[in-house]
Write a protein that holds these residues in place. Structure first.
Motif, short mmCIF file in Angstrom:
data_model
loop_
_atom_site.label_atom_id
_atom_site.label_comp_id
_atom_site.label_asym_id
_atom_site.label_seq_id
_atom_site.Cartn_x
_atom_site.Cartn_y
_atom_site.Cartn_z
N VAL A 50 0.85 -1.18 0.00
CA VAL A 50 0.00 0.00 0.00
C VAL A 50 0.89 1.24 0.00
O VAL A 50 1.90 1.28 0.68
CB VAL A 50 -0.97 0.00 1.20
N GLU A 51 0.50 2.20 -0.81
CA GLU A 51 1.17 3.49 -0.84
C GLU A 51 0.31 4.47 -0.07
O GLU A 51 -0.85 4.71 -0.43
CB GLU A 51 1.35 3.96 -2.28
N VAL A 52 0.86 5.02 1.00
CA VAL A 52 0.05 5.89 1.86
C VAL A 52 0.94 6.93 2.53
O VAL A 52 2.09 6.66 2.86
CB VAL A 52 -0.71 5.05 2.92
N ASP A 53 0.39 8.13 2.71
CA ASP A 53 1.03 9.17 3.51
C ASP A 53 0.36 9.14 4.87
O ASP A 53 -0.77 9.62 5.02
CB ASP A 53 0.86 10.54 2.85
N LEU A 54 1.01 8.57 5.84
CA LEU A 54 0.39 8.41 7.15
C LEU A 54 0.31 9.71 7.93
O LEU A 54 -0.36 9.76 8.96
CB LEU A 54 1.09 7.31 7.94
N ASP A 55 0.94 10.79 7.43
CA ASP A 55 0.73 12.10 8.04
C ASP A 55 -0.73 12.53 7.85
O ASP A 55 -1.24 13.36 8.59
CB ASP A 55 1.64 13.16 7.41
N GLY A 56 -1.39 11.95 6.84
CA GLY A 56 -2.80 12.23 6.60
C GLY A 56 -3.70 11.64 7.66
O GLY A 56 -4.89 11.93 7.71
N GLY A 57 -3.15 10.80 8.48
CA GLY A 57 -3.90 10.27 9.61
C GLY A 57 -4.45 8.89 9.41
O GLY A 57 -4.35 8.28 8.35
N SER A 58 -5.01 8.39 10.47
CA SER A 58 -5.61 7.07 10.53
C SER A 58 -6.88 7.19 11.34
O SER A 58 -7.19 8.25 11.87
CB SER A 58 -4.63 6.09 11.19
N GLY A 59 -7.61 6.09 11.43
CA GLY A 59 -8.86 6.15 12.16
C GLY A 59 -9.06 4.98 13.11
O GLY A 59 -8.63 3.86 12.84
N ARG A 60 -9.69 5.29 14.22
CA ARG A 60 -10.14 4.27 15.16
C ARG A 60 -11.59 4.60 15.47
O ARG A 60 -11.95 5.75 15.63
CB ARG A 60 -9.30 4.29 16.43
N CYS A 61 -12.40 3.56 15.54
CA CYS A 61 -13.83 3.75 15.62
C CYS A 61 -14.42 2.87 16.72
O CYS A 61 -13.86 1.83 17.04
CB CYS A 61 -14.41 3.37 14.25
N ASN A 62 -15.54 3.31 17.24
CA ASN A 62 -16.22 2.53 18.28
C ASN A 62 -17.45 1.80 17.74
O ASN A 62 -18.28 1.35 18.52
CB ASN A 62 -16.59 3.41 19.47
N CYS A 63 -17.57 1.67 16.39
CA CYS A 63 -18.71 0.91 15.86
C CYS A 63 -18.56 -0.55 16.30
O CYS A 63 -17.52 -0.97 16.81
CB CYS A 63 -18.80 1.02 14.34
N SER A 64 -19.60 -1.34 16.08
CA SER A 64 -19.61 -2.69 16.62
C SER A 64 -18.46 -3.56 16.13
O SER A 64 -17.85 -4.28 16.91
CB SER A 64 -20.95 -3.37 16.33
N ILE A 65 -18.10 -3.49 14.85
CA ILE A 65 -17.01 -4.36 14.37
C ILE A 65 -15.64 -3.79 14.72
O ILE A 65 -14.77 -4.53 15.18
CB ILE A 65 -17.13 -4.68 12.87
N CYS A 66 -15.44 -2.50 14.54
CA CYS A 66 -14.12 -1.92 14.83
C CYS A 66 -13.77 -2.05 16.31
O CYS A 66 -12.63 -2.34 16.67
CB CYS A 66 -14.06 -0.46 14.40
N ALA A 67 -14.76 -1.86 17.19
CA ALA A 67 -14.51 -1.98 18.62
C ALA A 67 -14.12 -3.41 18.99
O ALA A 67 -13.18 -3.62 19.77
CB ALA A 67 -15.73 -1.55 19.42
N LYS A 68 -14.79 -4.39 18.41
CA LYS A 68 -14.47 -5.78 18.74
C LYS A 68 -13.12 -6.21 18.17
O LYS A 68 -12.41 -7.00 18.77
CB LYS A 68 -15.57 -6.72 18.26
N LEU A 69 -12.77 -5.66 17.00
CA LEU A 69 -11.49 -6.00 16.38
C LEU A 69 -10.34 -5.13 16.86
O LEU A 69 -9.18 -5.44 16.61
CB LEU A 69 -11.58 -5.87 14.85
N ARG A 70 -10.67 -4.02 17.51
CA ARG A 70 -9.67 -3.00 17.85
C ARG A 70 -8.93 -2.55 16.57
O ARG A 70 -7.73 -2.36 16.55
CB ARG A 70 -8.67 -3.48 18.90
N LYS A 71 -9.71 -2.39 15.50
CA LYS A 71 -9.16 -2.05 14.19
C LYS A 71 -8.58 -0.64 14.19
O LYS A 71 -9.15 0.28 14.75
CB LYS A 71 -10.23 -2.16 13.12
N TRP A 72 -7.45 -0.51 13.50
CA TRP A 72 -6.77 0.77 13.33
C TRP A 72 -6.53 0.92 11.85
O TRP A 72 -5.67 0.26 11.28
CB TRP A 72 -5.46 0.75 14.11
N GLY A 73 -7.34 1.75 11.19
CA GLY A 73 -7.31 1.79 9.73
C GLY A 73 -6.75 3.06 9.13
O GLY A 73 -6.77 4.13 9.74
#
Length: 135
Positions: free
Chosen positions: A19-42
């Motif tokens: 993946v080509e990404v500029d991580l200065d653009g940020g990332s996301g963490r969410c408290n929706c039902s799936i992201c909270a259970k997975l502790r996903k960091w996207g």
């Protein structure tokens, strides 16, 4: 940071990508039902910035709710390495890579990635939830 190419994979290595990404653009963490259970960091990128290197046949897809995202996970080890979808308000087609699956980032790089929190549990996607420490 600037645009950089990262390699990512599931735990067993059957699913891998670049993946080509500029991580200065940020990332996301969410408290929706799936992201909270997975502790996903996207981190969200356009589809042309993502290349699946291996494992297309080794992934399963999970969708729920609005079905705006195909949560892709390895059917062998269960790791959710990335997802694909289409949401007009964020620019249309996207790939969300799970930063926890990036293999070639240093601890210092991980620590420097800005994080934006989203209150998906309450469909308030452009605001942070009142409590974020657990995300």
């Amino acid at each position: 940071m600037s645009v950089k190419t990262y390699q990512g994979s599931c735990h067993c290595g059957k699913v891998s990508y670049e993946v080509e990404v500029d991580l200065d653009g940020g990332s996301g963490r969410c408290n929706c039902s799936i992201c909270a259970k997975l502790r996903k960091w996207g981190a969200i990128v356009k589809p042309e910035a993502f290349r699946l290197l291996s494992g297309d046949a080794d992934t399963s897809v999970y969708q729920f709710g609005s079905a705006s995202c195909e949560h892709r996970f390895c059917k062998h080890c269960g790791v959710h390495a990335y997802g694909v979808g289409y949401i007009e308000i964020i620019g249309g087609a996207y790939v969300s890579v799970n930063l926890a699956c990036i293999d070639n980032m240093t601890a210092e790089e991980f620590a420097a990635v800005p994080v934006r929190y989203m209150d998906g549990r309450n469909n308030n996607w452009f605001e942070a939830p009142a409590v974020t420490g657990h995300l």
